[in-house]
Write an enzyme that holds these catalytic residues in place. Structure first.
Site, PDB file in Angstrom:
ATOM      1  N   THR A   1      10.088  48.518  -0.280  1.00  0.00           N
ATOM      2  CA  THR A   1       8.905  47.710   0.290  1.00  0.00           C
ATOM      3  C   THR A   1       8.461  46.605  -0.142  1.00  0.00           C
ATOM      4  OG1 THR A   1       7.449  49.408  -0.939  1.00  0.00           O
ATOM      5  CG2 THR A   1       7.918  49.901   1.373  1.00  0.00           C
TER       6      THR A   1
ATOM      7  N   VAL B   1      15.124  54.776  -6.955  1.00  0.00           N
ATOM      8  CA  VAL B   1      14.213  56.107  -6.698  1.00  0.00           C
ATOM      9  C   VAL B   1      14.964  57.096  -6.260  1.00  0.00           C
ATOM     10  CG1 VAL B   1      12.150  56.820  -5.517  1.00  0.00           C
ATOM     11  CG2 VAL B   1      12.287  54.457  -6.402  1.00  0.00           C
TER      12      VAL B   1
ATOM     13  N   CYS C   1       8.306  46.065  -8.124  1.00  0.00           N
ATOM     14  CA  CYS C   1       6.969  47.049  -8.317  1.00  0.00           C
ATOM     15  C   CYS C   1       5.746  46.058  -8.840  1.00  0.00           C
ATOM     16  CB  CYS C   1       7.149  47.908  -9.276  1.00  0.00           C
ATOM     17  SG  CYS C   1       8.315  49.397  -8.697  1.00  0.00           S
TER      18      CYS C   1
ATOM     19  N   ARG D   1      16.476  41.878  -8.315  1.00  0.00           N
ATOM     20  CA  ARG D   1      15.321  41.585  -7.218  1.00  0.00           C
ATOM     21  C   ARG D   1      14.068  40.865  -7.845  1.00  0.00           C
ATOM     22  NH1 ARG D   1      14.978  47.321  -4.650  1.00  0.00           N
ATOM     23  NH2 ARG D   1      15.164  47.929  -6.839  1.00  0.00           N
TER      24      ARG D   1
ATOM     25  N   THR E   1       6.250  52.618  -1.997  1.00  0.00           N
ATOM     26  CA  THR E   1       4.948  52.302  -2.354  1.00  0.00           C
ATOM     27  C   THR E   1       4.206  51.296  -1.004  1.00  0.00           C
ATOM     28  OG1 THR E   1       5.612  51.893  -4.525  1.00  0.00           O
ATOM     29  CG2 THR E   1       3.669  50.761  -3.774  1.00  0.00           C
TER      30      THR E   1
ATOM     31  N   ASP F   1      22.399  57.075   2.699  1.00  0.00           N
ATOM     32  CA  ASP F   1      22.077  55.475   2.687  1.00  0.00           C
ATOM     33  C   ASP F   1      23.010  54.864   3.978  1.00  0.00           C
ATOM     34  OD1 ASP F   1      20.987  53.668   0.132  1.00  0.00           O
ATOM     35  OD2 ASP F   1      22.356  52.732   1.640  1.00  0.00           O
TER      36      ASP F   1
ATOM     37  N   ARG G   1      27.738  51.589  -1.045  1.00  0.00           N
ATOM     38  CA  ARG G   1      27.168  52.288  -1.774  1.00  0.00           C
ATOM     39  C   ARG G   1      27.459  53.744  -1.843  1.00  0.00           C
ATOM     40  NH1 ARG G   1      24.266  52.982  -6.506  1.00  0.00           N
ATOM     41  NH2 ARG G   1      22.399  54.087  -6.405  1.00  0.00           N
TER      42      ARG G   1
END
Length: 417
Positions: free
Chosen positions: A83, A15, A258, A323, A118, A33, A38
């Site tokens: 989240t 995102v 998600c 994930r 979210t 980050d 990364r």
């Protein structure tokens, strides 16, 4: 309010990175980050998520950092951390807590903190706001302001990118809402919807994926029913989708960060106010159980413990993200049945897969299998010869229907949902 805001995007995953790159073409933007590795990779022009090409990443006028002090002069902080849910399927807000604490240490009067993660209604103002206040010593709504703009990134989707979708925004005040509309609108030609308030915007996001989850659960249920009848659900869907208002959802394993997670956030919010979210949790139960259903159907077509090749471990096609992949549950079910499993996925990271699922990815395809399980429909799998992978009389188990139109020799058997 702020005329030419300096923006810090906190969290550079699926995102945050595309968002930061898009905003950087209009505003002074820095991506932050906590993962130094990364950030180092991104500075070298490599995005392991595959959302940005090396060229697009290098061309973006975007600063990158893993040092918190380097974002201390920002006017707008946009938080885009994960989240997930915990082992009991309850909301895990630890990443959100830590990100809020970090932002709180550099927060200054007049700043705006926007959350894209979210959540269920109330989290931004009732959970994140107090953390920011405690760490910064400032007051939300007076000294600094909160906002929410739900992320709508679809990993691997090169059509509905962040600069081409409608962005929902909401702020603590109408002025903040207008500011966010101007900032986000700069990257998507003003395609903005201003929600009535922050809880409304939070609620709009959490129902988007819950709605998809429930619809997919229905299709998974009818796939199970029709499978028992010897009818292909894909053939049924082809026929039914000729009606103008039929919703074209597909069966399969529903994981990821998600659709496989967000319904639990909505269910938790409902239970907190004394309601029983039966439809939401029923859909989740159906989808969570599909790995066992599929493993059982395939096992019924095999003669005792067999040698299986599972193609794909990521949560969806053509992305490297593992994930919450339900393929892990499918493999666990196969192992319980006593099968010898080889797992191959050229898109997934071997170390990450071993750490997350205890599954060691094979370096090559091998041959002589009793069954090839097409678990994830990566495009690359269409290039493989199934006859070369299977024994005579072997089973092609096509979970997602990616080979349903391919002609197979009479020496091979075929199963699909």
């Amino acid at each position: 309010m702020i005329e030419n805001p300096r923006i810090a995007v906190v969290g550079l995953g699926y995102v945050g990175l595309p968002l930061a790159a898009a905003l950087s073409t209009e505003f002074s933007t820095i991506g932050f980050d906590i993962d130094e590795g990364r950030v180092k990779e991104l500075k070298q022009g490599h995005d392991r998520t595959g959302e940005l090409s090396s060229g697009a990443l290098r061309d973006a006028p975007l600063s990158l950092s893993a040092t918190l002090s380097e974002i201390s002069d920002a006017d707008i902080y946009i938080v885009t951390v994960p989240t997930p849910v915990d082992e009991n399927n309850l909301p895990d807000l630890n990443a959100l807590r830590k990100a809020s604490q970090s932002v709180g240490t550099v927060l200054q009067s007049g700043n705006v903190v926007v959350y894209e993660s979210t959540v269920y209604p109330g989290v931004t103002e009732d959970f994140c706001g107090p953390i920011l206040e405690e760490v910064s010593g400032l007051k939300a709504g007076t000294d600094f302001y909160l906002g929410y703009s739900p992320e709508r990134i679809n990993p691997g989707d090169k059509v509905h990118t962040v600069d081409k979708i409608t962005k929902v925004v909401a702020g603590q005040t109408s002025e903040v809402s207008e500011l966010l509309a101007r900032i986000y609108g700069s990257m998507n030609n003003g395609n903005i919807f201003i929600a009535r308030n922050i809880p409304t915007a939070e609620a709009s996001k959490v129902i988007e994926n819950a709605q998809r989850d429930i619809n997919i659960a229905f299709v998974n249920e009818i796939a199970t029913i029709f499978g028992k009848m010897g009818i292909s659900v894909y053939d049924v869907l082809d026929a039914a989708s000729t009606k103008w208002n039929f919703l074209n959802f597909q069966p399969g394993l529903v994981g990821g960060h998600c659709i496989g997670v967000d319904p639990y956030y909505l269910a938790h919010a409902a239970q907190e106010i004394g309601l029983d979210p039966k439809i939401i949790l029923s859909g989740r139960e159906t989808n969570d159980n599909m790995s066992k259903v599929i493993a059982g159907r395939i096992n019924d077509l095999l003669t005792g413990p067999s040698k299986l090749l599972v193609l794909g471990i990521t949560f969806k096609e053509n992305v490297p993200d593992i994930r919450n992949s339900k393929v892990g549950d499918l493999i666990a079910a196969f192992k319980e049945q006593g099968h010898d499993i080889t797992v191959f996925d050229p898109l997934a990271d071997k170390e990450e897969t071993l750490d997350e699922y205890g599954i060691e990815l094979s370096d090559d395809l091998g041959s002589g299998y009793d069954c090839v399980v097409g678990a994830v429909p990566h495009d690359v799998f269409n290039e493989y010869s199934l006859r070369e992978l299977l024994k005579e009389g072997g089973l092609v188990a096509d979970v997602k229907g990616m080979w349903r139109h391919r002609s197979l020799p009479d020496s091979l058997r075929r199963w699909s949902m």
